[in-house]
Design an enzyme around this catalytic site. Sequence first.
Site, PDB file in Angstrom:
ATOM      1  N   LYS A  92      -1.404  -0.375  -6.215  1.00 14.01           N
ATOM      2  CA  LYS A  92      -1.056   1.497  -5.658  1.00 14.01           C
ATOM      3  C   LYS A  92      -1.772   2.517  -6.683  1.00 14.01           C
ATOM      4  O   LYS A  92      -1.994   3.392  -6.445  1.00 14.01           O
ATOM      5  CB  LYS A  92       1.076   1.022  -6.497  1.00 14.01           C
ATOM      6  CG  LYS A  92       1.606   0.763  -5.314  1.00 14.01           C
ATOM      7  CD  LYS A  92       1.356   1.323  -3.689  1.00 14.01           C
ATOM      8  CE  LYS A  92       2.338   1.298  -2.517  1.00 14.01           C
ATOM      9  NZ  LYS A  92       2.064   1.274  -1.636  1.00 14.01           N
ATOM     10  N   GLU A 114       8.066   8.750  -4.546  1.00 10.44           N
ATOM     11  CA  GLU A 114       9.228   7.840  -4.086  1.00 10.44           C
ATOM     12  C   GLU A 114       8.744   6.548  -4.396  1.00 10.44           C
ATOM     13  O   GLU A 114       7.276   5.764  -4.082  1.00 10.44           O
ATOM     14  CB  GLU A 114       9.583   8.180  -2.136  1.00 10.44           C
ATOM     15  CG  GLU A 114       7.713   7.220  -1.534  1.00 10.44           C
ATOM     16  CD  GLU A 114       6.569   7.280  -2.021  1.00 10.44           C
ATOM     17  OE1 GLU A 114       6.145   8.527  -2.142  1.00 10.44           O
ATOM     18  OE2 GLU A 114       5.998   6.336  -1.027  1.00 10.44           O
ATOM     19  N   SER A 356      -1.068  -7.898  -3.029  1.00 13.03           N
ATOM     20  CA  SER A 356      -1.565  -6.870  -3.331  1.00 13.03           C
ATOM     21  C   SER A 356      -0.831  -6.148  -4.669  1.00 13.03           C
ATOM     22  O   SER A 356      -1.327  -5.592  -5.013  1.00 13.03           O
ATOM     23  CB  SER A 356      -0.770  -6.307  -1.765  1.00 13.03           C
ATOM     24  OG  SER A 356       0.663  -6.386  -1.810  1.00 13.03           O
TER      25      SER A 356
END
Lengths: 374, 277
Positions: A92, A114, A356
């Site tokens: 991210k 969010e 990830s």
Amino acid sequence: MRMYDLPDARGHFGPYGGVFVAETLTAALDELRTAYEHARDDPAFQAEFKYELKHYVGRPSPVYLAKRLTEKCGGARIYIKREDLNHTGAHKINNTIGQALLARNMKKPRVIAETGAGMHGVATATVAARYGMECVVYMGVDDVKRQAANVHRMAVLGAKVVGVESGSRTLKDALNEAMRDWVTNVDSTFYIIGTVAGPHPYPMMVLIACVGGGSNAMGIFYPYLQHENTRLVGVEAAGEGLETGRHAASLCAGTPGVLHGNRTYLLQDANGQITETHSVSAGLDYPGVGPEHAWLKDSKRAEYVAVTDDEALAAFHELCRSEGIIPALESAHAVAQAMKMAPSMPKDAILLVNLSGRGDKDMHTVAERSAKKL
Amino acid sequence: MSRIQGRFEALAEDKRKALIPYITAGDPHPSLTVPLMRALVEAGSDILELGVPFSDPMADGPVIQRSGERALKHGVGLKDVLGMVKQFRGDDHATPLVLMGYANPIEAMGTRAFVEAAQRAGVDGVIVVDYPPEECAEFAELAKARDIDPIFLLAPTSTDKRIHDVARCGSGYLYYVSLRGVTGAAHLDLSELAARIPKIRAATRLPIGVGFGIRDAESARRVAETADAVVIGSGLIQEIEAGAPADAVARVKSFLRPIRQALDRMATGEQTSPHRP
């Protein structure tokens, strides 16, 4: 080979994508597009972005041969792209760094986001602290409960976490609330949206990544879109099983519609109401998917499958014990798919799994699920 | 001439301003929607906006979100809403009726099937919050071909070029949302409104409705000094949810009447408020 030149000027991937937003946001999106196009071609911006990725995030993340897991599966070689080793523990931050630099250039003192599993929220709170910006993160109250560790991380980083009580109290509702905030505070605020952006390494190769909104998958698929001999496999959350209706597999089991500003595959009922989703992983618990994945599915460039909660949990434990890597439950879905595919593939084939994020945040969920089974 | 255009022309002749209430179909109960619509007309409404409940109302504040949730508990979908319109049209052929909602329920029904069913039911206009003009050229044409006005929103953030583009593809009226923010937000910026409305007028001959932030006779009157129509949604829905569903009809009438009277006093040129600046 056909050049991959999508999206078009208004963000369409074939029939998908686009700009389906209320009028109040149109001017803000135009401003953002102009700033983004300028930054993309600005060498000073790119140099700063690369510097930050290297010195603050710790990129490039390694590609690692999962030797013991490969031997256990007895087929294709399984490699793992170690995005879990990035600062903050997931892919991210690659996105939030770029967006925060853009926000700073646009002179927006306040960023909002969010978050589902909390990884995007933590990555946003981190860069907000790094660049001295005010930060508000919207999170469904059900996710606040199951991802408490990340809520504390955001708080110590100086972000305000707002629990969202409406709807299904998960990621989609957090997105609704973040859009409402943006509409209200559009002059001062930059919305760091958490899904589907940007880039990064080729024999018979299969790339495997989990897909909720689809950001980590899009990041690893993107450089390979034109290498048509590389198979791209996106793994959605089958939850308790596609046949039970309790899942979050919008590409495998949904239909096209319009939500959150774009046309894409959605989980919806006959009236076009968005249905509630279920997944053991908060980050995949979303009834839509990035429109580029919708296009890749229809054009058959990528294939999409679904893995159940139980399969993902089994893969979680397998990777912990075989390789000493604790994966995020989201990423464990991709590991599970690799474990399904590897045995029937030749030994010189390569499976590259995008890991990830790391699983520290999921200890509570894993402990709870394991206790039930004892 | 469409029912909406006809209504605005008649009002303009009398130098009157349009009162446009918004309620959500199915709130507080599906059986009350048609009686509430009739009550709105009896209280002096000129055009009705009927909200189509949606699971993810991104542009709405908490009041309209709650009304949508109450309607969704009764399973009210787009087909049901069209059924209510048809029932209302059974004895009201005059009042223009506009559906307001989000794109997905319409796409789920199919845009062509929707405009056909809406015309049969007696719908005169449609506002789709997340269909900006660029994304719905085809839909707007389908609607116009069925005598349904596609009504578009303008915001304080809309640029001059944008105002021209939106004015070109809309029909019926233009809906200026007078606030940055979601429906039901508290502060109405009248000076911004006074500066923006003439710019919109320069770009269009369509009537201009203003919504977002109007909640009583005084705010309605002040908005009507520049706009052709005032739209009241959240304030009305708060009135509906303030008491028992059984007397919601009476409450909406007494809520709207003073607003109607304030608008009509403007037409006759009466002094309306001692606080007038």
